[in-house]
Design an enzyme around this catalytic site. Structure first.
Site, short mmCIF file in Angstrom:
data_model
loop_
_atom_site.label_atom_id
_atom_site.label_comp_id
_atom_site.label_asym_id
_atom_site.label_seq_id
_atom_site.Cartn_x
_atom_site.Cartn_y
_atom_site.Cartn_z
N SER A 143 0.85 -1.19 0.00
CA SER A 143 0.00 0.00 0.00
C SER A 143 0.88 1.23 0.00
O SER A 143 1.98 1.23 0.57
CB SER A 143 -0.90 0.03 1.24
OG SER A 143 -1.56 1.29 1.36
N TYR A 156 -2.84 -0.17 10.57
CA TYR A 156 -2.82 -0.45 9.12
C TYR A 156 -1.43 -0.19 8.55
O TYR A 156 -0.88 -1.02 7.82
CB TYR A 156 -3.87 0.40 8.41
CG TYR A 156 -3.96 0.11 6.93
CD1 TYR A 156 -4.58 -1.05 6.47
CD2 TYR A 156 -3.44 0.99 5.99
CE1 TYR A 156 -4.68 -1.33 5.11
CE2 TYR A 156 -3.53 0.73 4.63
CZ TYR A 156 -4.14 -0.44 4.20
OH TYR A 156 -4.22 -0.71 2.85
#
Length: 261
Positions: A143, A156
């Site tokens: 990501s 995250y």
């Protein structure tokens, strides 16, 4: 005209929606034979209806059994496995350490790292004998959150840094038999990325954020809001023989956020 993935046999984990679903379509369009592992049974049914003959395994990618069943189904259908793609993930909706409830840390940490990290380990472990036998390729979904600040919460971002570590460690360990790379998408439209159960966010979808398309386009130099279909071509490239000299690396389909002034 031949496709970039002609003859390749691929297993896509987390293929029911978003980037994973787009990868399935892109791989098929480039000549690959594809099987999928997806936890959501309703999404499995939609996949089966949309793509007759597609081997679809319903199961939890965080478990050994589901991954082994998916590899077995791929091999039974196609005689082997050349490419493993994992697009599994959950989100924390930007919760920082200051706002993370102390009584939820243990449960939230376990859930985040079970889904975003351990699932990759189980998928690669299950597929490894086949990948070694056929000179295969692994592509994990990282990501942009693991490269630039502010694109996720503390859990995250931590989990996506861990995926960066998996790519590096496994690329080193598995060379020269298996290539391991990552794709680090920026913000994505038409995703079903959801929040943590343990933080009461299971029904919250990142794609439901008001004004999301304009917000995504506005924060990157190219002024584009990318979809799973845009990201999917990075996976096609890394899975193809055109990337045969690339391992331990990452492609960044993120609208150029790294050169933002």
């Amino acid at each position: 005209m031949t496709g970039w993935l002609d003859g390749r046999r691929a297993l896509v984990v987390g293929a029911g929606s978003g980037i994973g679903r787009a990868v399935v379509d892109a791989f098929l369009s480039e000549g690959a034979r594809v099987a999928v592992l997806e936890r959501d049974e309703a999404k499995c049914a939609k996949l089966s209806a949309a793509i007759p003959g597609l081997p679809v395994v319903a199961g939890d990618a965080t478990t050994r059994g589901a991954n082994e069943a998916a590899v077995d189904a791929t091999v039974a259908a196609y005689g082997g496995l050349d490419v493993l793609v994992s697009c599994v993930g959950i989100f924390d909706f930007y919760q920082g350490i200051a706002e993370l409830p102390v009584e939820r840390i243990d449960e939230a940490f376990d859930e985040m790292f079970r889904v975003n990290v351990k699932s990759h380990l189980h998928s690669v472990k299950a597929a490894l004998p086949q990948l070694r036998r056929h000179g295969g390729s692994v592509i994990l979904t990282e990501s942009t959150s693991a490269y630039y600040p502010g694109r996720g919460g503390v859990l995250y971002v931590g989990s996506k840094f861990a995926v960066r570590g998996l790519v590096t460690a496994m690329a080193h360990e598995l060379a020269p038999d298996v290539r391991v790379n990552g794709v680090a998408p920026g913000g994505t439209l038409n995703t079903d990325l959801r929040g943590l159960d343990s933080l009461g966010l299971r029904e919250k979808r990142l794609d439901d954020t008001p004004g999301r398309e304009a917000e995504l386009a506005g924060r990157v130099p190219l002024r584009v809001a990318l979809s799973g279909a845009d990201h999917a071509w990075s996976y096609v490239f890394l899975a193809s023989n055109r990337a045969r000299g690339i391992t331990g690396d990452v492609v960044h389909p993120d609208g150029g956020i790294g050169v933002k002034a």
